[in-house]
Design an enzyme around this catalytic site. Sequence first.
Site, mmCIF file in Angstrom:
data_model
loop_
_atom_site.group_PDB
_atom_site.id
_atom_site.type_symbol
_atom_site.label_atom_id
_atom_site.label_comp_id
_atom_site.label_asym_id
_atom_site.label_seq_id
_atom_site.Cartn_x
_atom_site.Cartn_y
_atom_site.Cartn_z
ATOM 1 N N ASN A 152 29.690 75.759 58.146
ATOM 2 C CA ASN A 152 29.554 74.326 57.866
ATOM 3 C C ASN A 152 28.144 73.907 58.301
ATOM 4 O OD1 ASN A 152 29.666 71.551 57.904
ATOM 5 N ND2 ASN A 152 31.595 71.410 59.036
ATOM 6 N N ARG A 184 31.232 75.031 53.583
ATOM 7 C CA ARG A 184 31.286 73.614 53.237
ATOM 8 C C ARG A 184 30.009 73.302 52.456
ATOM 9 N NH1 ARG A 184 30.699 68.520 57.395
ATOM 10 N NH2 ARG A 184 30.893 66.906 55.808
ATOM 11 N N HIS A 241 32.399 63.459 52.757
ATOM 12 C CA HIS A 241 33.437 63.613 53.796
ATOM 13 C C HIS A 241 34.796 63.951 53.174
ATOM 14 C CE1 HIS A 241 31.007 61.110 56.912
ATOM 15 N NE2 HIS A 241 30.863 62.402 57.131
ATOM 16 N N HIS A 251 36.186 57.625 58.783
ATOM 17 C CA HIS A 251 35.604 58.830 59.398
ATOM 18 C C HIS A 251 34.321 58.377 60.097
ATOM 19 C CE1 HIS A 251 34.372 63.230 59.359
ATOM 20 N NE2 HIS A 251 33.267 62.590 59.712
ATOM 21 N N LEU A 252 34.392 58.218 61.425
ATOM 22 C CA LEU A 252 33.261 57.642 62.162
ATOM 23 C C LEU A 252 32.672 58.679 63.115
ATOM 24 C CD1 LEU A 252 34.886 54.156 63.040
ATOM 25 C CD2 LEU A 252 33.616 54.795 60.975
ATOM 26 N N ARG A 284 21.373 57.169 59.976
ATOM 27 C CA ARG A 284 21.205 56.730 58.580
ATOM 28 C C ARG A 284 21.454 55.233 58.480
ATOM 29 N NH1 ARG A 284 25.328 61.029 56.087
ATOM 30 N NH2 ARG A 284 24.870 62.564 57.681
ATOM 31 N N GLU A 295 37.646 69.951 59.635
ATOM 32 C CA GLU A 295 37.172 70.396 58.313
ATOM 33 C C GLU A 295 37.273 71.912 58.180
ATOM 34 O OE1 GLU A 295 33.723 68.329 59.294
ATOM 35 O OE2 GLU A 295 33.943 66.774 57.769
HETATM 36 P P1 ADP Z 1 29.271 64.840 63.309
HETATM 37 O O1 ADP Z 1 29.231 63.814 62.205
HETATM 38 O O2 ADP Z 1 27.918 65.362 63.687
HETATM 39 O O3 ADP Z 1 30.329 65.911 63.121
HETATM 40 P P2 ADP Z 1 30.991 63.843 65.435
HETATM 41 O O4 ADP Z 1 32.202 63.630 64.617
HETATM 42 O O5 ADP Z 1 31.008 64.912 66.485
HETATM 43 O O6 ADP Z 1 29.674 63.982 64.576
HETATM 44 O O7 ADP Z 1 30.675 62.433 66.167
HETATM 45 C C1 ADP Z 1 29.548 62.252 66.958
HETATM 46 C C2 ADP Z 1 29.546 60.839 67.466
HETATM 47 O O8 ADP Z 1 30.762 60.619 68.186
HETATM 48 C C3 ADP Z 1 28.396 60.529 68.419
HETATM 49 O O9 ADP Z 1 27.839 59.246 68.134
HETATM 50 C C4 ADP Z 1 29.091 60.469 69.774
HETATM 51 O O10 ADP Z 1 28.484 59.553 70.629
HETATM 52 C C5 ADP Z 1 30.441 59.928 69.376
HETATM 53 N N1 ADP Z 1 31.442 60.162 70.423
HETATM 54 C C6 ADP Z 1 31.986 61.305 70.834
HETATM 55 N N2 ADP Z 1 32.828 61.073 71.872
HETATM 56 C C7 ADP Z 1 32.790 59.732 72.087
HETATM 57 C C8 ADP Z 1 33.406 58.846 73.007
HETATM 58 N N3 ADP Z 1 34.247 59.288 73.934
HETATM 59 N N4 ADP Z 1 33.109 57.531 72.920
HETATM 60 C C9 ADP Z 1 32.232 57.070 72.002
HETATM 61 N N5 ADP Z 1 31.640 57.836 71.118
HETATM 62 C C10 ADP Z 1 31.901 59.155 71.152
#
Ligand code: ADP
Length: 403
Positions: free
Chosen positions: A20, A96, A184, A212-213, A245, A385
């Site tokens: 990925n 991916r 996504h 998906h955040l 972004r 994923e």
């Molecule tokens: P990617 O899109 O690179 O796969 P992830 O799904 O790992 O990213 O998400 C990364 C984001 O999640 C970062 O902004 C990180 O700060 C946030 N994050 C991870 N754990 C927490 C948490 N406990 N509280 C707030 N944000 C978090």
Amino acid sequence: MANTSVQFTIKIVPAILTINGGSSSLKFAIFATGHGKPQRTVSGEIERIGLPNPTLRVGSSRRPVKVQNHAEALALVLEQINETPGAKDLSAVAHRVVHGGPLYRQHQPVNAAMLAELERLSPFDPEHLPADISLIRCCTEAFPAVPQFACFDTAFHRDLPRVAYLLPIPRKYEKRGIRRYGFHGLSCSWLMQQLKERAGEEAARGRVVIAHLGNGASMTAVHNGRSVDTTMSFTPTAGLVMSRRTGDLDPSLAAYLIRIEKMSVDDFQHMVNAESGLLGISETSSDMRDLLDAQQNDARAADAVDSFCYNAKKHLAGLAAVLGGLDTLIFSAGIGENNAEVRARICHGLEFLGIELDSIANNQNGAIISKKTSKATVHVIKTDEEMYIAQTITALLRNEVTS
Ligand code: ADP
């Protein structure tokens, strides 16, 4: 004399390697696929490829490494997994791939025609596709006898209604493939499968918004199991405010910055993909955790968090309008799975859409974080994923039908 030698039978369990590639990262995993569901035997990630201080994580251990590009990162990964059970007997390598363009609407084996089309599509998503293609080529070289598969993030959105995918620009550009695609999709597919397992068929066929955040962030409206609209568009830069972004922007800003600020096209592309969003507004960090920690004392961090939550709320309500109401909201990925404050701020004021959060369940990152009286059920579901890819390719290899 009795024969004292003991005969061992070595059972070879077929395995799938999943790859990925992100713009500056490479996640990998090996899944044993002998019987039943795939089992992950090892997983890890190289982060900050091409940036200062790249790191390699295998399982829970992390160390600094030296890699300049995705090819070097992959070579390091292959070295790491060499001794992992199954690594020498792969039945498939599954990638991916962020963009399938107009032609590749289903997960399928890689061939020369597909690679040529992905090369042609590279300008559609210069942030991701060149890395994806390089990883496929390197794996083909490393495992010449092993079939390679591509799993497309755009596939989940292949049946978007015309009104959702048609862009309001001159019609001739549609013929050149310029339209909303949505991304996504592997995460969305996994989350819809999990929703069905947890809440049943009826919930999965209802009106669902997936939030998906993560670093990349998007929202997708799903009805009858199909994507009916989504915030990302022709590229993954569109939609919500993200870590780096911009999300949606006034299109005329590009011409203004190029003409008046003397920005080059490449500078603009870099700005909207790597210098904006949470990082651009806060000037300090793209990581939501840093910003939440800093927001009391740093107005720029507070602005960044405000902008993220406000923008997500606005898109969520828009997608609920597309669906004609909301039965289920799913929060997922790094921020969605882990952060109660952001979830609460996005949902605040959306009681008119039937969303009522249970603050205790939300603070505990519960599986369901809405009140019993809430018309819409709000789930927190971990995305996976790689597992979705492994399941899909296992089914393809067994000639089972997949969606
Ligand atoms: P990617 O899109 O690179 O796969 P992830 O799904 O790992 O990213 O998400 C990364 C984001 O999640 C970062 O902004 C990180 O700060 C946030 N994050 C991870 N754990 C927490 C948490 N406990 N509280 C707030 N944000 C978090």
